[in-house]
Write an enzyme that holds these catalytic residues in place. Structure first.
Site, short mmCIF file in Angstrom:
data_model
loop_
_atom_site.label_atom_id
_atom_site.label_comp_id
_atom_site.label_asym_id
_atom_site.label_seq_id
_atom_site.Cartn_x
_atom_site.Cartn_y
_atom_site.Cartn_z
CD GLU A 44 -2.94 1.09 2.29
OE1 GLU A 44 -3.47 2.13 2.71
OE2 GLU A 44 -3.25 -0.04 2.72
CE LYS A 63 -6.28 -1.03 5.55
NZ LYS A 63 -5.48 -0.15 4.67
CG ASP A 105 0.04 -16.66 12.22
OD1 ASP A 105 -0.59 -16.01 11.36
OD2 ASP A 105 -0.39 -17.73 12.70
CG HIS A 116 -3.41 6.71 -0.04
ND1 HIS A 116 -2.75 5.69 0.61
CD2 HIS A 116 -4.27 6.11 -0.90
CE1 HIS A 116 -3.19 4.53 0.17
NE2 HIS A 116 -4.12 4.76 -0.75
#
Length: 606
Positions: free
Chosen positions: A83, A266, A282, A380
């Site tokens: 991202e 998030k 993990d 972004h």
């Protein structure tokens, strides 16, 4: 480790970044070389041992964020993330926090295994019996893994929880709390649960329904905090105090609104997951535990909160379960994860968890600041556009040497010519930036030879389209033994990789160029394409497999390259030696042994 501030890192190309990290001590020489040659990529053979039905490997960018200070120590943070803006935002957030840095800690470091017991005659009596047998069960569980204590591990406690199902039936959850040392410990905990389950069922006079660890690792909660002074928060539109107050307001909205809290968290996981993946941990277990922890109160809550500190600064605090490991699992099978973990310099799994928590808090700060001021899209989408844009048009007279992705080196073999074809050593030096290439929209008038090379490149890279050509610039005269054909093949391969955004590693470029070399030389040694690809002095051997030892020279010796006007054919020369070798084998074997010894001596002398 040295200071984690690295100025202008984003302006360097990939090779220069690796060199800078190596120079500063963040990368070991071995790991730096691993990255230079693209050998950190997981091999298909290793992947095939990790999961079922493997058909290949899937690549993601491996990046680093500098500037981090956690508990007074500098860190370079490895990140695997696709991202845009995450890496840049983290580096900037860490830089703004440097005056005081982040603090982080974890008081407990335990993993819970669960045994769920059902169909008991008397659940209250079962709970009492379990409570009475608690120490006995701890001792029995520790006896299952006596060696675990040698690593600072072992079963620390057993907790009991009474549950009720929808139909009113009772369930007892027995939590076996295990210290697993530096390993994540899932297999250890699961083994203990399965071994203890029959004894627990016997004590309860019931049946075991489930026996497995819990990913809600609330006995491995890590906290992190940071203070940002208002003088670093201001933007063109808002003062530092205004930015502080807007961030606090955004945090309070996340506390009141679970829909906003999900996006808030998030942003945290953008940083947390990226480090977890980079270090071979993990990330799915971390995600599950984080979101379950956020919902423990009955309403989904933000994992990080922001407030105004007593001195007027902006204070951020994060708490989340973060059970990570520095050993075990598939870490040793993945060279990239091993190198990334080493780059952090962490010594324990708890230290790694503290670093990851600081990264999550920094990413949360960066996201909320952007959201509360200029809007998330401005930075972004600018970076997203850069990552998704196709190749830019160039004028024909633009300097192709400005694009290193389409460049390749020529070669000089000092010692070992011809013998290298027969598995002996050769010493070779590069002629840097000797050939450059650029993909054109259509046929650029290529010769049949270049067209043949393009066909091989298309075949090797599984490109069906043939609606493009290449434009070449070369300082190498052909047919003079300077590796012109290999350099052209490497330059074309890199140019195609750039135009199609394939992201080929040096190793993959080298493989394609070797296939191209077979057109020119029939049975090439591989030295020309290797020099063309890696552009480094090397001691080279191709028996029984490709072995390249880079020669770490302070500088390449002065070279005068002289050549005449008569062109030669390497293919014919190699074939001629092969013919004489086959008729006078013992004589040529002795010659090649002498040449091999000379090559080794030359490498040592250099």
């Amino acid at each position: 480790m040295s200071d984690s501030r690295i100025s202008g890192l984003h302006k360097l190309d990939v090779a220069a970044r690796i060199d800078e990290l190596s120079r500063l001590g963040w990368l070991s020489p071995a790991d730096a070389e691993l990255l230079r040659q693209g050998r950190q990529v997981l091999r298909v053979a290793a992947a095939d041992k990790m999961v079922e039905n493997v058909i290949g490997v899937f690549g993601l960018p491996l990046a680093i964020a500098p500037n981090f200070v956690v508990n007074g120590r500098d860190y370079i943070v490895p990140l695997v993330v696709e991202e845009p803006s995450v890496v840049a935002a983290l580096a900037n957030a860490a830089k703004q926090a440097r005056p005081l840095g982040f603090t982080a800690q974890c008081d407990d470091w335990l993993l819970a295994g669960q045994v769920h017991v059902t169909e008991m005659a008397d659940s209250d009596k079962a709970l009492a019996s379990l409570d009475k047998a608690r120490q006995m069960m701890i001792d029995q569980a520790n006896a299952l893994h006596p060696g675990l204590a040698n690593y600072g591990g072992g079963v620390r406690d057993i907790e009991l929880r009474a549950l009720e199902l929808a139909d009113g039936s009772a369930v007892i959850a027995v939590h076996i709390l295990v210290a697993t040392g530096e390993a994540m410990g899932a297999n250890i905990v699961n083994t203990i649960c399965e071994a203890m389950a029959p004894r627990i069922a016997e004590i309860c006079d019931g049946n075991v329904a489930l026996q497995i660890l819990s990913n809600l690792a609330d006995r491995s909660v890590v906290t992190a905090s940071v203070n940002y002074q208002t003088d670093v928060l201001g933007t063109k539109k808002f003062s530092g105090q205004e930015v502080r107050d807007r961030i606090v307001m955004a945090s309070e909205i996340a506390s009141a609104d679970p829909y906003r809290a999900a996006t808030h968290n998030k942003g945290i996981m953008n940083g947390v997951d990226a480090v977890a993946i980079a270090t071979g941990n993990d990330w799915r277990a971390i995600e599950a535990g984080a979101h379950a922890y956020a919902a423990l109160s009955g309403q989904y809550q933000p994992l990080a909160c922001w407030s105004v500190a007593t001195d007027g600064s902006l204070r951020g605090e994060l708490a989340m379960p973060l059970r990570v490991a520095t050993v075990g699992g598939t870490l040793q099978m993945n060279a990239a994860a091993t190198a990334a973990l080493a780059m952090t310099g962490v010594e324990t799994s708890q230290e790694l968890a503290q670093l990851i928590a600081a990264v999550g808090l920094a990413q949360n700060f960066a996201a909320i600041k952007a959201l509360a001021t200029d809007g998330i899209q401005q930075g972004h989408m600018r970076l997203h556009a850069r990552s998704s844009a196709g190749p830019k048009e160039r004028s024909k007279d633009q300097d192709l040497h400005a694009d290193p992705q389409g460049g390749a080196a020529g070669k000089i073999i000092l010692v070992g010519e011809h013998a290298v074809v027969y598995g002996k050593h050769a010493v070779a030096l590069p002629i840097p930036k000797a050939v450059t290439a650029m993909v054109t929209a259509g046929d650029a008038g290529e010769s049949k030879y270049i067209s043949d090379l393009l066909e091989v490149v298309r075949r090797e890279l599984a490109i069906e389209s043939d609606d493009f050509g290449v434009e070449l610039r070369s300082t190498l005269p052909p047919g003079m033994g300077l590796g012109a054909s290999a350099a052209i093949a490497v330059a074309i391969t890199r140019a195609v990789s750039t135009s199609r955004r394939l992201g080929l590693t040096d190793e993959e470029v080298n493989s394609v160029a070797f296939a191209c070399e077979k057109i020119s030389h029939g049975n090439p040694s591989g030295v020309d394409n290797s020099i063309a690809t890696y552009s480094a002095p090397m001691l080279f051997r191709n028996a029984p497999e490709l072995i390249i030892d880079r020669l770490e020279l302070k500088e390449i010796p002065p070279m005068l390259i002289a050549f005449g006007n008569q062109h030669g054919s390497t293919h014919e020369q190699v074939a001629g030696v092969r013919e004489r070798y086959e008729t006078q084998t013992s004589h040529f074997v002795a010659l090649f042994e002498e040449i091999d010894a000379l090559s080794l001596s030359a490498a040592k002398a250099l």
